[in-house]
Design a protein around this motif. Structure first.
Motif, mmCIF file in Angstrom:
data_model
loop_
_atom_site.group_PDB
_atom_site.id
_atom_site.type_symbol
_atom_site.label_atom_id
_atom_site.label_comp_id
_atom_site.label_asym_id
_atom_site.label_seq_id
_atom_site.Cartn_x
_atom_site.Cartn_y
_atom_site.Cartn_z
ATOM 1 N N GLY A 34 0.805 -1.230 0.000
ATOM 2 C CA GLY A 34 0.000 0.000 0.000
ATOM 3 C C GLY A 34 0.828 1.266 0.000
ATOM 4 O O GLY A 34 1.889 1.324 -0.596
ATOM 5 N N ASP A 35 0.304 2.281 0.707
ATOM 6 C CA ASP A 35 0.848 3.640 0.758
ATOM 7 C C ASP A 35 2.377 3.649 0.889
ATOM 8 O O ASP A 35 2.934 3.260 1.910
ATOM 9 N N LEU A 36 3.059 4.110 -0.176
ATOM 10 C CA LEU A 36 4.520 4.091 -0.198
ATOM 11 C C LEU A 36 5.141 5.144 0.718
ATOM 12 O O LEU A 36 6.275 4.993 1.156
ATOM 13 N N SER A 37 4.427 6.211 1.028
ATOM 14 C CA SER A 37 5.007 7.276 1.849
ATOM 15 C C SER A 37 5.279 6.816 3.279
ATOM 16 O O SER A 37 6.149 7.356 3.944
ATOM 17 N N GLU A 38 4.541 5.816 3.749
ATOM 18 C CA GLU A 38 4.740 5.323 5.114
ATOM 19 C C GLU A 38 5.152 3.848 5.138
ATOM 20 O O GLU A 38 4.990 3.173 6.144
ATOM 21 N N ASN A 39 5.705 3.380 4.046
ATOM 22 C CA ASN A 39 6.036 1.975 3.898
ATOM 23 C C ASN A 39 7.531 1.760 4.176
ATOM 24 O O ASN A 39 8.380 1.979 3.326
ATOM 25 N N ALA A 40 7.841 1.314 5.383
ATOM 26 C CA ALA A 40 9.240 1.142 5.799
ATOM 27 C C ALA A 40 9.953 0.076 4.971
ATOM 28 O O ALA A 40 11.140 0.234 4.643
ATOM 29 N N GLU A 41 9.261 -1.004 4.632
ATOM 30 C CA GLU A 41 9.884 -2.068 3.841
ATOM 31 C C GLU A 41 10.297 -1.557 2.463
ATOM 32 O O GLU A 41 11.378 -1.867 1.974
ATOM 33 N N TYR A 42 9.436 -0.743 1.880
ATOM 34 C CA TYR A 42 9.729 -0.185 0.561
ATOM 35 C C TYR A 42 10.958 0.720 0.633
ATOM 36 O O TYR A 42 11.880 0.606 -0.173
ATOM 37 N N HIS A 43 10.980 1.613 1.617
ATOM 38 C CA HIS A 43 12.100 2.547 1.741
ATOM 39 C C HIS A 43 13.413 1.821 2.064
ATOM 40 O O HIS A 43 14.465 2.186 1.545
ATOM 41 N N ALA A 44 13.340 0.778 2.879
ATOM 42 C CA ALA A 44 14.534 -0.008 3.200
ATOM 43 C C ALA A 44 15.063 -0.712 1.950
ATOM 44 O O ALA A 44 16.282 -0.742 1.703
ATOM 45 N N ALA A 45 14.180 -1.283 1.157
ATOM 46 C CA ALA A 45 14.585 -1.974 -0.066
ATOM 47 C C ALA A 45 15.185 -0.994 -1.075
ATOM 48 O O ALA A 45 16.194 -1.301 -1.723
ATOM 49 N N LYS A 46 14.585 0.190 -1.204
ATOM 50 C CA LYS A 46 15.117 1.197 -2.130
ATOM 51 C C LYS A 46 16.489 1.693 -1.656
ATOM 52 O O LYS A 46 17.386 1.900 -2.459
ATOM 53 N N GLU A 47 16.642 1.846 -0.340
ATOM 54 C CA GLU A 47 17.922 2.280 0.205
ATOM 55 C C GLU A 47 18.993 1.211 -0.050
ATOM 56 O O GLU A 47 20.111 1.517 -0.447
ATOM 57 N N ARG A 48 18.632 -0.035 0.170
ATOM 58 C CA ARG A 48 19.565 -1.139 -0.079
ATOM 59 C C ARG A 48 19.938 -1.187 -1.563
ATOM 60 O O ARG A 48 21.089 -1.427 -1.915
ATOM 61 N N GLN A 49 18.968 -0.954 -2.421
ATOM 62 C CA GLN A 49 19.208 -0.963 -3.855
ATOM 63 C C GLN A 49 20.255 0.101 -4.226
ATOM 64 O O GLN A 49 21.161 -0.161 -5.019
ATOM 65 N N GLY A 50 20.140 1.278 -3.639
ATOM 66 C CA GLY A 50 21.116 2.344 -3.893
ATOM 67 C C GLY A 50 22.502 1.963 -3.414
ATOM 68 O O GLY A 50 23.502 2.196 -4.100
ATOM 69 N N TYR A 51 22.572 1.364 -2.216
ATOM 70 C CA TYR A 51 23.864 0.930 -1.672
ATOM 71 C C TYR A 51 24.499 -0.135 -2.563
ATOM 72 O O TYR A 51 25.691 -0.057 -2.890
ATOM 73 N N VAL A 52 23.730 -1.148 -2.939
ATOM 74 C CA VAL A 52 24.257 -2.248 -3.754
ATOM 75 C C VAL A 52 24.757 -1.717 -5.099
ATOM 76 O O VAL A 52 25.827 -2.109 -5.564
ATOM 77 N N ASN A 53 24.019 -0.812 -5.695
ATOM 78 C CA ASN A 53 24.415 -0.239 -6.975
ATOM 79 C C ASN A 53 25.741 0.517 -6.845
ATOM 80 O O ASN A 53 26.634 0.369 -7.688
ATOM 81 N N ALA A 54 25.895 1.302 -5.784
ATOM 82 C CA ALA A 54 27.131 2.048 -5.558
ATOM 83 C C ALA A 54 28.306 1.091 -5.315
ATOM 84 O O ALA A 54 29.402 1.272 -5.854
ATOM 85 N N ARG A 55 28.072 0.061 -4.516
ATOM 86 C CA ARG A 55 29.122 -0.913 -4.211
ATOM 87 C C ARG A 55 29.552 -1.661 -5.478
ATOM 88 O O ARG A 55 30.745 -1.926 -5.674
ATOM 89 N N LEU A 56 28.598 -1.996 -6.328
ATOM 90 C CA LEU A 56 28.926 -2.651 -7.594
ATOM 91 C C LEU A 56 29.859 -1.777 -8.428
ATOM 92 O O LEU A 56 30.830 -2.274 -9.005
#
Length: 158
Positions: A34-56
């Motif tokens: 549901g609501d992405l503005s308050e979705n902690a799982e979504y924000h955590a996954a997007k943050e991890r995605q940014g980290y993994v991309n930078a590390r790659l």
């Protein structure tokens, strides 16, 4: 050098799998909540995605640098990358063995010092018989180089 390349390639493969397979699934699953503005799982996954991309990006650049290392430029009679050097620690009055390695392989308690560490930098290009004073955090190390096996000598033994 082959071990370093393998280690980098393995980490790149694992992160690429996570980036291309696991993280998109996590993001999709989180969106379904549901609501992405308050979705902690979504924000955590997007943050991890940014980290993994930078590390790659970092790992791929490092692999390219390691792959371009020219073994012919590593000295045959002086301390260089891959050298095993036995020194006499003047202050402690004992022999110490160091192996000069890349930053990925560093393990100072086991004598693996990187070319960018104070001791590694201080030993580079020195020969048997040289006396070296190396500034380190908290003081100074004073060594006499007793024995040396370069990467070329060690390759011949293999």
């Amino acid at each position: 050098m082959i071990d370093i390349k393998k280690k980098l390639q393995d980490e790149i493969a694992a992160l690429e799998h996570e980036f291309r397979t696991e993280l998109p699934k996590e993001i999709l699953r989180a969106r379904e909540l549901g609501d992405l503005s308050e979705n902690a799982e979504y924000h955590a996954a997007k943050e991890r995605q940014g980290y993994v991309n930078a590390r790659l990006g970092q790992l791929k650049m490092r692999l390219q640098t390691v792959s371009m290392a020219d073994m012919t430029k590593i000295p045959k009679d002086r301390v260089g990358l891959g050298s095993e050097v036995v020194v006499f620690d003047v202050k402690k009055e004992e022999e110490v063995t160091y192996k000069i390695v890349t930053s990925e392989e560093t393990d100072a308690p086991n004598g693996l010092v990187s070319t960018s560490s104070p001791i590694g930098k201080g030993l580079l290009n020195k020969q048997v018989g040289d006396e070296v004073k190396i500034p380190i955090p908290g003081g100074e190390k004073e060594f006499e180089i007793l024995r040396l096996k370069t990467i070329h000598d060690l390759a011949e033994l293999s």
